[in-house]
Enzyme design. Structure first.
Site, PDB file in Angstrom:
ATOM      1  N   CYS A   1       1.067  -4.417   5.430  1.00 38.11           N
ATOM      2  CA  CYS A   1       1.644  -4.722   3.737  1.00 38.11           C
ATOM      3  C   CYS A   1       0.713  -3.554   3.267  1.00 38.11           C
ATOM      4  CB  CYS A   1       0.350  -5.744   3.268  1.00 38.11           C
ATOM      5  SG  CYS A   1       0.808  -6.161   1.478  1.00 38.11           S
TER       6      CYS A   1
ATOM      7  N   HIS B   1       0.104 -10.918   7.070  1.00 40.21           N
ATOM      8  CA  HIS B   1      -0.940 -10.967   7.500  1.00 40.21           C
ATOM      9  C   HIS B   1      -0.916 -11.971   8.251  1.00 40.21           C
ATOM     10  CE1 HIS B   1      -2.595  -7.339   4.182  1.00 40.21           C
ATOM     11  NE2 HIS B   1      -1.552  -8.653   3.703  1.00 40.21           N
TER      12      HIS B   1
HETATM   13  N1  GLN Z   1      -2.326  -3.470  -3.146  1.00 33.16           N
HETATM   14  C1  GLN Z   1      -0.255  -3.235  -2.247  1.00 33.16           C
HETATM   15  C2  GLN Z   1       0.720  -4.544  -3.255  1.00 33.16           C
HETATM   16  O1  GLN Z   1      -0.628  -5.091  -4.102  1.00 33.16           O
HETATM   17  C3  GLN Z   1      -0.750  -4.434  -0.950  1.00 33.16           C
HETATM   18  C4  GLN Z   1      -1.457  -5.689  -0.913  1.00 33.16           C
HETATM   19  C5  GLN Z   1      -1.928  -6.286   0.873  1.00 33.16           C
HETATM   20  O2  GLN Z   1      -1.959  -5.116   0.990  1.00 33.16           O
HETATM   21  N2  GLN Z   1      -1.698  -7.340   0.951  1.00 33.16           N
HETATM   22  O3  GLN Z   1       1.206  -4.878  -3.233  1.00 33.16           O
END
Ligand code: GLN
Length: 242
Positions: free
Chosen positions: A96, A193
């Protein structure tokens, strides 16, 4: 046979980039390496640290936009290490937020450009709708990969990278095509995740066997993992609503 056989796992930015159970990826690699008769050596790298030598596997997680802003400058100071390791086939898993920063940039909803390192040929743009929920991704190499996604960024893959897989439930990279994640050499970026590795041992074993073969020339396990909980966990996860 050398019974010690260390394998160095590097956890990238655990302080700022580590959400929705991403730390479980390190625990999974650690435990499986032990089961196979190797000795995991877990190292962490946070902003300002010196980058360790002879790293075998690198794992990084997700984070808030603010966490991504915090690490971006430091990430650019270690890009040559990461690029050299990626070019020499060292396996890496970036989830992510760090997946996005291994790409060219992430443009946030405040129109801030968080510059990535361009190791993956991807671009990410925040959109108004967050993409949240359980996700299943079909991959050729690792079967159906199960996880959880939560991101505002939508990612588009350029010609220099291939998708990790295609989405069969959930959103993945964006709302325009069914691609999920990206890959360059043995560097895998994904939105999953969960954490991703406990429920997807084929992916964990790919990282392990690649790292061990790079280091020792072949993969010669002296034991087998205890996988009896994995299928029941996958069955439940596969039935979960989005
Ligand atoms: N901040 C990034 C987004 O919202 C990554 C989010 C995350 O790592 N879950 O796309």
């Amino acid at each position: 046979m050398n019974s010690n056989r260390p394998i160095k796992l590097l956890h990238l930015y655990p302080r700022d980039m580590n959400i929705y159970g991403d730390h479980g990826n390190i625990l999974t690699l650690q435990r499986r390496l032990e089961w196979y008769g190797y000795t995991p050596v877990v190292l962490t790298y946070d902003p300002g640290d010196s980058f360790p030598d002879n790293v075998d596997i690198i794992v990084g997680g997700g984070g808030q936009d603010s966490g991504q802003s915090k690490v971006q400058d430091d990430l650019h100071t270690i890009v040559h290490h990461l690029q050299t390791l990626a070019d020499s086939n060292v396996p890496m898993l970036m989830v992510c937020g760090l997946y996005q920063l291994f790409g060219k940039f992430f443009k946030t909803s405040d129109d801030e450009i968080i510059k990535g390192i361009g190791l993956l040929d991807i671009e990410t743009y925040a959109k108004p709708e967050r993409l949240i929920g359980n996700i299943i991704v079909r991959t050729k190499e690792f079967g159906d990969v199960i996880g959880y996604e939560n991101h505002s960024g939508q990612t588009f893959i350029g010609e220099g990278a291939t998708a990790f897989g295609s989405v069969i439930k959930g959103a993945g990279n964006n709302m325009a095509d069914s691609s999920e994640g990206a890959r360059y050499n043995n560097v895998i970026g994904t939105y999953l995740h969960g954490s991703i590795l406990p429920k997807n041992p084929r992916l964990a074993d790919f990282l392990i066997t690649t790292a061990v073969t790079n280091r020792y020339g072949s993969f010669e396990p002296s034991g087998t993992p205890d996988d009896h909980l994995i299928e029941p966990a996958r069955e439940i996860a596969l039935k979960r609503p989005r």
